[in-house]
Design a protein around this motif. Structure first.
Motif, mmCIF file in Angstrom:
data_model
loop_
_atom_site.group_PDB
_atom_site.id
_atom_site.type_symbol
_atom_site.label_atom_id
_atom_site.label_comp_id
_atom_site.label_asym_id
_atom_site.label_seq_id
_atom_site.Cartn_x
_atom_site.Cartn_y
_atom_site.Cartn_z
ATOM 1 N N SER A 665 0.831 -1.224 0.000
ATOM 2 C CA SER A 665 0.000 0.000 0.000
ATOM 3 C C SER A 665 0.854 1.259 0.000
ATOM 4 O O SER A 665 0.480 2.287 0.564
ATOM 5 N N LEU A 666 2.021 1.175 -0.632
ATOM 6 C CA LEU A 666 2.914 2.310 -0.789
ATOM 7 C C LEU A 666 3.088 2.592 -2.279
ATOM 8 O O LEU A 666 2.565 1.866 -3.120
ATOM 9 N N VAL A 667 3.809 3.656 -2.591
ATOM 10 C CA VAL A 667 4.127 3.954 -3.983
ATOM 11 C C VAL A 667 5.637 4.056 -4.135
ATOM 12 O O VAL A 667 6.351 4.447 -3.204
ATOM 13 N N CYS A 668 6.121 3.697 -5.328
ATOM 14 C CA CYS A 668 7.550 3.810 -5.614
ATOM 15 C C CYS A 668 7.893 5.271 -5.873
ATOM 16 O O CYS A 668 7.178 5.970 -6.590
ATOM 17 N N GLU A 669 8.989 5.731 -5.286
ATOM 18 C CA GLU A 669 9.408 7.130 -5.435
ATOM 19 C C GLU A 669 10.808 7.174 -6.062
ATOM 20 O O GLU A 669 11.819 6.971 -5.383
ATOM 21 N N PRO A 670 10.907 7.435 -7.383
ATOM 22 C CA PRO A 670 12.211 7.397 -8.058
ATOM 23 C C PRO A 670 13.203 8.431 -7.547
ATOM 24 O O PRO A 670 14.414 8.217 -7.636
ATOM 25 N N ALA A 671 12.723 9.558 -7.010
ATOM 26 C CA ALA A 671 13.633 10.593 -6.511
ATOM 27 C C ALA A 671 14.411 10.133 -5.283
ATOM 28 O O ALA A 671 15.359 10.800 -4.862
ATOM 29 N N LEU A 672 14.025 8.994 -4.712
ATOM 30 C CA LEU A 672 14.715 8.474 -3.522
ATOM 31 C C LEU A 672 15.669 7.323 -3.850
ATOM 32 O O LEU A 672 16.320 6.794 -2.950
ATOM 33 N N PHE A 673 15.772 6.931 -5.110
ATOM 34 C CA PHE A 673 16.656 5.824 -5.479
ATOM 35 C C PHE A 673 18.100 6.079 -5.053
ATOM 36 O O PHE A 673 18.799 5.165 -4.600
ATOM 37 N N ARG A 729 16.244 -9.556 -7.619
ATOM 38 C CA ARG A 729 15.412 -8.973 -6.573
ATOM 39 C C ARG A 729 15.781 -7.486 -6.491
ATOM 40 O O ARG A 729 16.907 -7.137 -6.154
ATOM 41 N N ARG A 730 14.840 -6.652 -6.812
ATOM 42 C CA ARG A 730 15.128 -5.223 -6.920
ATOM 43 C C ARG A 730 15.063 -4.531 -5.557
ATOM 44 O O ARG A 730 14.249 -4.882 -4.701
ATOM 45 N N LEU A 731 15.947 -3.545 -5.367
ATOM 46 C CA LEU A 731 15.896 -2.672 -4.195
ATOM 47 C C LEU A 731 14.984 -1.497 -4.535
ATOM 48 O O LEU A 731 15.248 -0.767 -5.491
ATOM 49 N N CYS A 732 13.939 -1.311 -3.738
ATOM 50 C CA CYS A 732 12.888 -0.364 -4.124
ATOM 51 C C CYS A 732 12.706 0.737 -3.086
ATOM 52 O O CYS A 732 12.540 0.453 -1.894
ATOM 53 N N PRO A 733 12.684 2.000 -3.549
ATOM 54 C CA PRO A 733 12.419 3.127 -2.641
ATOM 55 C C PRO A 733 10.917 3.408 -2.575
ATOM 56 O O PRO A 733 10.355 4.055 -3.453
ATOM 57 N N CYS A 734 10.264 2.932 -1.559
ATOM 58 C CA CYS A 734 8.826 3.134 -1.414
ATOM 59 C C CYS A 734 8.564 4.288 -0.442
ATOM 60 O O CYS A 734 9.432 4.660 0.349
ATOM 61 N N ARG A 735 7.358 4.838 -0.522
ATOM 62 C CA ARG A 735 6.950 5.883 0.422
ATOM 63 C C ARG A 735 5.446 5.824 0.605
ATOM 64 O O ARG A 735 4.705 5.268 -0.212
#
Length: 749
Positions: A665-673, A729-735
């Motif tokens: 229930s989060l969204v991926c935030e590319p600015a935090l990669f 397995r990807r490392l993902c910046p969620c928020r």
């Protein structure tokens, strides 16, 4: 073997052959004055030119090849949908090629004139130049300097020797065919050569920054400045924009008043903003305008109208242009074909455009395009993923497309819906919103009452093809209406049970929606604003599920678009972010399932619903945050959203970061990669890396269990929420995000 060429292809081949023959003759033609008995005083520089004829010929052929490739790309673009427009487009291309050949013939004759008068030019004073353009002194003789600080100077001089007459802009900036004039241009306008002896090295004229506004942007409670901006443009599409802005003006001004009353809104600097919908300019604009009058796509126009109103209410100064000539005057383009930089610094802080407009800007700004591209914002309904955005990577990895490869920051692309988190979600406003300030008990008792009416979403005949059984089941349960465009003298070919109103104005269309219980999707158009406006009016949206999902692999519509998305239904946003009871997604081929869904809807009462992000206040909040915090002109990593918003997730094998974050229930935030692209992140997650490598790969950072290999991203433009691989397995910046506002985190405001 007999080879059949299309008219346009034949013209291209013929013109290329004529041009090459002309170039060969030109390179071999030695005028009488250049025989062995040459007059005294002949410049060694001119001797060198004769010796480098092969290199010049190579450059000219390369330039012609580039022109041919450009025209071929234009030929391969989607063609006009009527014969007259097609013939006009063909005629324009042929005329352009004829001009190209005529130019080569002129250059052949001008070569002799140029060489014979070269000595005369060197001893003649140039005309006065009071407009700031570079000029050469009288009687100058120039050698191309060798300076390690300017390694391509000689190549650029050689290029200009072959191409300076190909674009009038070079003559506008003082290039007259002499080496001195070219060196002056390349040092004062393009900065590829060192300053001329005795001249100061000043900043390039188009580099100098215009003085920024010091005023703060205060929320407005009137759209009057926007009406003035719109009044300068004409056409059916502009009329649609103006009509929508006027119709929704009360909603916008009330939202601006509420925003002004809030004490926690951070004031931003007042921006000078240019809106340039390139799709409305030139011949493409005429074709698009005619489509508007025949039931064509209106989603883009809805977004342009709402963006213009939003920026105006936020207190910024908006200019609207729908003409290429007007665009050139606004940005200070040099006269010609766009090979040279603009004449002065760009005066606009932000330019909102589309893919068509991006090409127009590139064709008018020369080197200044790359310098100022950080100020561009691209309205892109269906999204551009990072793998398609970086040209060299896209070509190498098979992600080339008709639209991508501009190498912008992915967040500069602005989408209609939040389906591509690598881009910024711009959105729009549902035209009829549920006003929170009206209390439930103050409404009339039958305000939500609906007739047993279905309105079908599809304004053109072709959208109904192959859907007869599906529509028949619905019309068996509900009185079914349509708004299909009917050409004069030719009725729409719809089932007899359908009540067709023809193409309606937006006002009459909304009146019909207020009566309808169900808004019926046919599977196309994809992801438009109409279903959300129907839901905002208390309708239930019934739409088909796609099995298998639509993508560039199996859909002509998505083929060539810079996205790998798998579209599971006609409107994934409505399905995923709203869902039942407002949205029902069915298998169109399972008629029993369709009938059961319709009967269930008839027994379900829904009230008008609009997500906050699709209200005026929601859009004002979101666009204000973007303008205040997004800075793509900075060389440093982004600082917004703040680091505290980051939630690091390690995805399962074969999962994209979009799906990894959504499962929580989060969204991926590319600015935090960039905050997790380090070996320390793998350590914190308890992953022992046998090797750690940096690679240009849009799936990195990622972990491969086989060999315990850890991969870090080497190219910042390729940080991507989209994309997956069965071995990674990807490392993902969620928020997290605000309720009803996916684009913003709780700490983002």
């Amino acid at each position: 073997m007999r080879l059949t060429l299309k008219p346009r292809s034949g013209c291209l081949v013929l013109c290329l052959c004529l041009s090459v023959v002309t170039l060969v003759l030109q390179s071999l033609w030695v005028p009488a004055e250049m025989s062995r008995a040459e007059p005294a005083g002949r410049l060694p520089e001119e001797e060198g030119r004769r010796g480098s004829s092969v290199r010049r010929l190579s450059l000219r052929v390369e330039a012609l090849s580039s022109q041919l490739q450009r025209l071929t790309r234009e030929r391969d673009e989607p063609q006009p949908d009527n014969l007259s427009a097609l013939l006009q487009s063909l005629r324009q291309d042929q005329e352009g090629l004829v001009r190209s050949v005529e130019g080569e013939l002129r250059r052949m004759s001008q070569k002799l004139d140029q060489l014979s008068s070269h000595h005369h030019h060197l001893h003649q004073s140039p005309p006065p130049n009071d407009d700031g353009r570079p000029n050469t002194g009288p009687g100058e003789e120039c050698d191309v300097p060798v300076d390690p600080g300017y390694p391509v100077c000689a190549d650029k001089v050689e290029f200009l020797q072959a191409r300076w007459q190909s674009d009038p802009c070079y003559a506008f900036y003082g290039v007259d065919g002499t080496t001195c004039s070219m060196l002056t241009y390349l040092s004062q306008i393009e900065d590829f050569c060192p300053p001329r002896p005795g001249r100061n090295h000043s900043a390039l004229p188009w580099h100098q920054r215009a003085p920024p506004y010091t005023e703060k942007a205060e929320p407005r409670t009137s759209l009057s400045p926007l009406y003035d901006a719109i009044s300068r443009s004409r056409g059916p599409a502009v009329e649609f924009i103006r009509s929508r802005v006027e119709r929704m003006s009360d909603l916008w001004t009330q939202a601006g008043l509420r925003m002004r009353m809030k004490s926690n809104t951070t004031a931003s600097r007042q921006m000078k903003v240019l809106l340039y919908p390139g799709v409305l300019a030139g011949g493409a604009g005429q074709r698009f305008g005619s489509m508007v009058e025949r039931g064509g796509p209106l989603g883009e126009l809805v977004q342009w109208a709402d963006l213009s109103a939003c920026l105006t209410i936020l207190g910024h100064n908006v200019t609207l242009s729908t003409s290429q000539n007007h665009l050139h005057s606004l940005i200070g383009a040099a006269p010609g074909r766009g090979s040279c930089p603009i004449q002065s610094p760009l005066t606009f802080d932000l330019i909102y455009t589309d893919y068509h407009g991006l090409a127009h800007l590139q064709g008018a700004m020369g080197l200044a395009f790359q310098y100022y591209q950080c100020r561009f914002r691209i309205l892109d309904s269906f999204g551009t993923e990072p793998a398609f955005n970086l040209g060299s990577y896209a070509r190498r990895r098979g992600y080339s497309s008709l639209w991508g490869s501009w190498a912008l920051q992915p967040l500069q692309y602005m989408t209609m819906f939040p389906h591509t988190p690598d881009n910024s979600f711009l959105g729009f406003v549902s035209e009829e919103v549920w006003r929170e300030e009206v209390k439930e008990e103050e409404l009339e008792p039958d305000i939500h009452r609906k007739d047993n009416v279905a309105l079908v979403y599809g304004k053109q005949d072709y959208m109904w093809q192959g859907k007869a059984d599906y529509v028949e089941v619905i019309s068996g349960e509900l009185e079914t209406h349509a708004t299909v465009y009917q050409p004069r003298g030719r009725p729409a070919s719809l089932p007899r049970s359908i009540i067709n109103h023809g193409l309606l104005t937006q006002e009459h269309f909304l009146q019909l929606l207020r009566r309808a219980k169900v808004f019926v999707g046919l599977g196309f158009p994809y992801e438009g604003p109409a279903p959300l406006e129907a839901i905002a009016l208390g309708c239930v949206f019934l739409q088909p599920r796609f099995e298998p999902p639509r993508s560039s692999d199996n859909s002509d519509f998505y083929k060539g678009k810079p996205t790998s998305r798998q579209v599971s239904s006609q409107h994934p946003y409505a399905e995923d972010f709203i869902g039942k009871p407002y949205v029902w997604t069915v298998d169109m081929t399972n008629l029993t399932h369709v009938r059961e869904a319709v009967r269930a809807i008839l027994h379900t009462e829904v009230k008008p619903f609009t997500p906050r992000e699709l209200t005026c206040e929601g859009m004002l909040e979101r666009v204000h945050a973007y303008i205040t915090h997004q800075n793509f002109c900075s060389a440093s990593f982004p600082t917004w959203p703040p680091e505290g918003a980051l939630r690091v997730h390690l995805g399962a094998l074969g999962r994209s970061c979009v799906s990894v974050c959504r499962r929580s229930s989060l969204v991926c935030e590319p600015a935090l990669f960039h905050r997790l692209n380090s070996p320390a992140t793998f350590t914190r997650l308890g992953l022992g890396c046998s090797s750690t490598e940096q690679e240009v790969n849009h799936l990195f950072p990622a972990y491969s269990p086989w060999g315990r290999r850890c991969g870090l991203q080497q190219e910042a433009l390729l940080f991507s929420c989209a994309g997956s691989d069965p071995s990674l397995r990807r490392l993902c910046p969620c928020r997290d995000h605000l309720p009803g506002q996916v684009a913003l985190c709780p700490d983002c405001l």
